[in-house]
Design an enzyme around this catalytic site. Structure first.
Site, PDB file in Angstrom:
ATOM      1  N   SER A 114       4.903   8.535   9.726  1.00 30.89           N
ATOM      2  CA  SER A 114       4.909   9.403  10.899  1.00 30.89           C
ATOM      3  C   SER A 114       4.795   8.611  12.196  1.00 30.89           C
ATOM      4  O   SER A 114       4.366   7.449  12.200  1.00 30.89           O
ATOM      5  CB  SER A 114       3.744  10.386  10.814  1.00 30.89           C
ATOM      6  OG  SER A 114       2.510   9.699  10.950  1.00 30.89           O
ATOM      7  N   LYS A 153       0.868  -1.186   0.000  1.00 28.54           N
ATOM      8  CA  LYS A 153       0.000   0.000   0.000  1.00 28.54           C
ATOM      9  C   LYS A 153       0.895   1.223   0.000  1.00 28.54           C
ATOM     10  O   LYS A 153       1.683   1.425   0.924  1.00 28.54           O
ATOM     11  CB  LYS A 153      -0.910   0.014   1.233  1.00 28.54           C
ATOM     12  CG  LYS A 153      -1.718   1.297   1.399  1.00 28.54           C
ATOM     13  CD  LYS A 153      -2.341   1.396   2.778  1.00 28.54           C
ATOM     14  CE  LYS A 153      -3.111   2.687   2.988  1.00 28.54           C
ATOM     15  NZ  LYS A 153      -2.284   3.901   2.817  1.00 28.54           N
ATOM     16  N   HIS A 154       0.766   2.052  -1.011  1.00 33.52           N
ATOM     17  CA  HIS A 154       1.602   3.233  -1.085  1.00 33.52           C
ATOM     18  C   HIS A 154       0.876   4.468  -0.595  1.00 33.52           C
ATOM     19  O   HIS A 154      -0.360   4.518  -0.561  1.00 33.52           O
ATOM     20  CB  HIS A 154       2.104   3.463  -2.512  1.00 33.52           C
ATOM     21  CG  HIS A 154       3.588   3.304  -2.604  1.00 33.52           C
ATOM     22  ND1 HIS A 154       4.451   4.211  -2.043  1.00 33.52           N
ATOM     23  CD2 HIS A 154       4.359   2.335  -3.149  1.00 33.52           C
ATOM     24  CE1 HIS A 154       5.689   3.813  -2.255  1.00 33.52           C
ATOM     25  NE2 HIS A 154       5.667   2.674  -2.916  1.00 33.52           N
ATOM     26  N   GLU A 181       9.463   2.365  10.921  1.00 34.09           N
ATOM     27  CA  GLU A 181      10.445   3.447  10.785  1.00 34.09           C
ATOM     28  C   GLU A 181       9.661   4.753  10.767  1.00 34.09           C
ATOM     29  O   GLU A 181       8.935   5.044   9.813  1.00 34.09           O
ATOM     30  CB  GLU A 181      11.278   3.333   9.520  1.00 34.09           C
ATOM     31  CG  GLU A 181      12.378   4.401   9.495  1.00 34.09           C
ATOM     32  CD  GLU A 181      12.896   4.727   8.120  1.00 34.09           C
ATOM     33  OE1 GLU A 181      13.219   5.913   7.886  1.00 34.09           O
ATOM     34  OE2 GLU A 181      12.982   3.814   7.287  1.00 34.09           O
TER      35      GLU A 181
END
Length: 461
Positions: free
Chosen positions: A209, A156-157, A230
């Site tokens: 985030s 999923k981008h 990350e």
């Protein structure tokens, strides 16, 4: 009405691409297809999986002439920098080269009575949620080793780079990776959370985030689904009195400003020994004044717009707050600065850690530079952060750098370089930067589970 995801181009605010999201039922069906396909994919010889994945990588490379301007339209990176295929290919190639050794069984011992060993077996279905700032390179960090290890993958981008996953899936499918083994999906936040909560996946890798990482953990709570996160960063540079000044300026300022400062491991704060401070600032200002802000499709542009107007607004707010609190700005507003996505790169001095620009993630073309008197002060300031991804040290004394590195709360210590991801090293962080680790042999360990074999031969005591 069908819910759609819209990529708003930072070039001119127009809708560059839009795609309908899957319903929850459609998304569950996609995850089920991935799960059904996983055993057969894992049963293929590892050499075949490697070959197919690398053929997919090469096919992405063949699309590069189309990809580079497409990225400029979606997230604003200037076309002069040529896209991401170099790093994309480097990371996938390294992971392919170490796959057999990294995934080889651990031989514990064999004698006339027992045979004992530990296998690394795939987790199952891996869900990759990739960011927009380096959409190809960040995705391949997990996609390539996950597939090579025998997992199936759902990608999923970010909406800002809506077309990247679609291109990757097209490339990998045309190279022979089965469609159910590697799927690109368009999902909204609620459906994403519902899938994770429903145990649709065996591992979730998220880059984004801190708030997004917390949402992933909340969704996975009680499912025992593994997560690799990350998240934010506020990466420091420390220039010691014996540093190569020109190299430090060139590398650290590029690390702060490249990609309009929108780099996971970009330099966001710099501490310079008092002996070099004035010279460092003078040279840094000269570098930034030489940038050309403009349309990323123009080959003369060296710094493009922020990927989204709201990202620019946050950076402007941090700069304004710092100036109100006594900071000094060294770069006059560029003529191309439109008060929105096109943002003047900025260097600030007279900054303190009471200012958000030195504590909160900026993720934009601004860097604060502080004078320090010694290593102790620099270490204290570098560790005075909620984040810990990388730190960049500049000295001719490697042993000194190693001693300082041991005391810095960070995932990676650089010496005389910055803003680079070496696929042979584990990409990891601490504190609010997240958990887990990608690439290197450890990346394979995080995408597989150990399975122990304790086999007794018949007819033995």
């Amino acid at each position: 009405m069908t819910n759609t995801l819209k990529c708003i181009s930072p070039i001119d605010g127009s809708v560059f691409a839009e795609r309908p999201v899957l319903s929850l039922d459609e998304a569950k069906a996609a995850a089920a297809k991935g799960r059904a396909a996983q055993a057969a994919w894992a049963a293929r010889p590892i050499e075949e999986r490697i070959r197919l994945v690398m053929a997919g990588v090469a096919t992405v490379g063949a699309m590069n002439d189309e990809i580079v301007p497409e990225l400029a339209h979606m997230m604003g990176r200037p076309v002069r920098f040529g896209g991401e295929f170099g790093g994309f290919n480097e990371r996938a190639t390294y992971m392919a080269e170490i796959a057999e050794s990294a995934l080889a069984p651990i031989e514990v011992g064999e004698d006339a009575t027992f045979k004992r060993y530990i296998k690394r077996v795939p987790l199952g279905v891996v869900f990759v949620v990739a960011p927009w700032n380096y959409p190809y390179m960040t995705a391949i960090n997990t996609v390539a080793p996950a597939l090579i290890a025998g997992n199936t993958v759902m990608l999923k981008h970010a909406t800002q780079t809506l077309l990247v996953g679609e291109r990757m899936a097209k490339a990998f499918h045309s190279a022979g990776v089965p469609e159910d083994v590697f799927q690109n999906v368009f999902l909204d936040h609620d459906t994403t959370s519902d899938l994770i909560a429903a145990n649709a996946f065996d591992f979730v890798n998220f880059t984004g985030s801190v708030g997004g990482g917390k949402a992933m953990e909340r969704a996975a709570a009680g499912t025992f689904t593994g997560t690799g996160l990350e998240l934010g960063g506020k990466d420091p540079g420390y220039v010691m009195e014996d540093a190569d000044l020109d190299a430090a300026v060139d590398t650290l300022i590029d690390g702060a400003m490249f990609n309009s400062g929108q780099c996971c491991c970009g330099i966001e704060r710099i501490y310079v020994h008092e002996a070099l401070f004035d010279a460092f600032v003078e040279k840094a200002v000269a570098v930034v004044k030489g940038y050309k802000l403009g349309n990323p499709l123009d080959k003369e542009t060296t710094i493009g717009p922020m990927a989204n107007v709201r990202f620019g607004a946050e950076v402007r707010a941090q700069i304004a707050e710092a100036l109100d609190a006594g900071a000094t700005a060294h770069i006059d507003t560029f003529a191309e600065d439109d008060g929105a996505a096109y943002l003047t790169p900025q260097i600030l001095t007279d900054v303190t850690h009471d200012m958000r620009v030195m504590r909160d993630e900026s993720f934009g073309p601004v860097v604060g530079i502080m004078k320090v008197k010694d290593d102790e002060e620099a270490i204290r300031l570098m560790n005075d952060s909620d984040f810990g991804l990388t730190a960049s040290l500049w000295t001719s004394d490697m042993e000194r750098a190693e001693r300082i590195g041991d005391r810095i709360e960070t995932g990676t210590v650089f010496l005389n370089r910055a803003d680079y991801l070496d696929p042979g090293l584990c990409w990891t962080g601490c504190k609010q930067t997240g958990r887990g680790g990608g690439l290197s042999q450890i990346g394979y360990h995080n995408l597989t589970r150990p399975k122990s074999y304790h086999l007794k031969r018949l007819g033995t005591a």
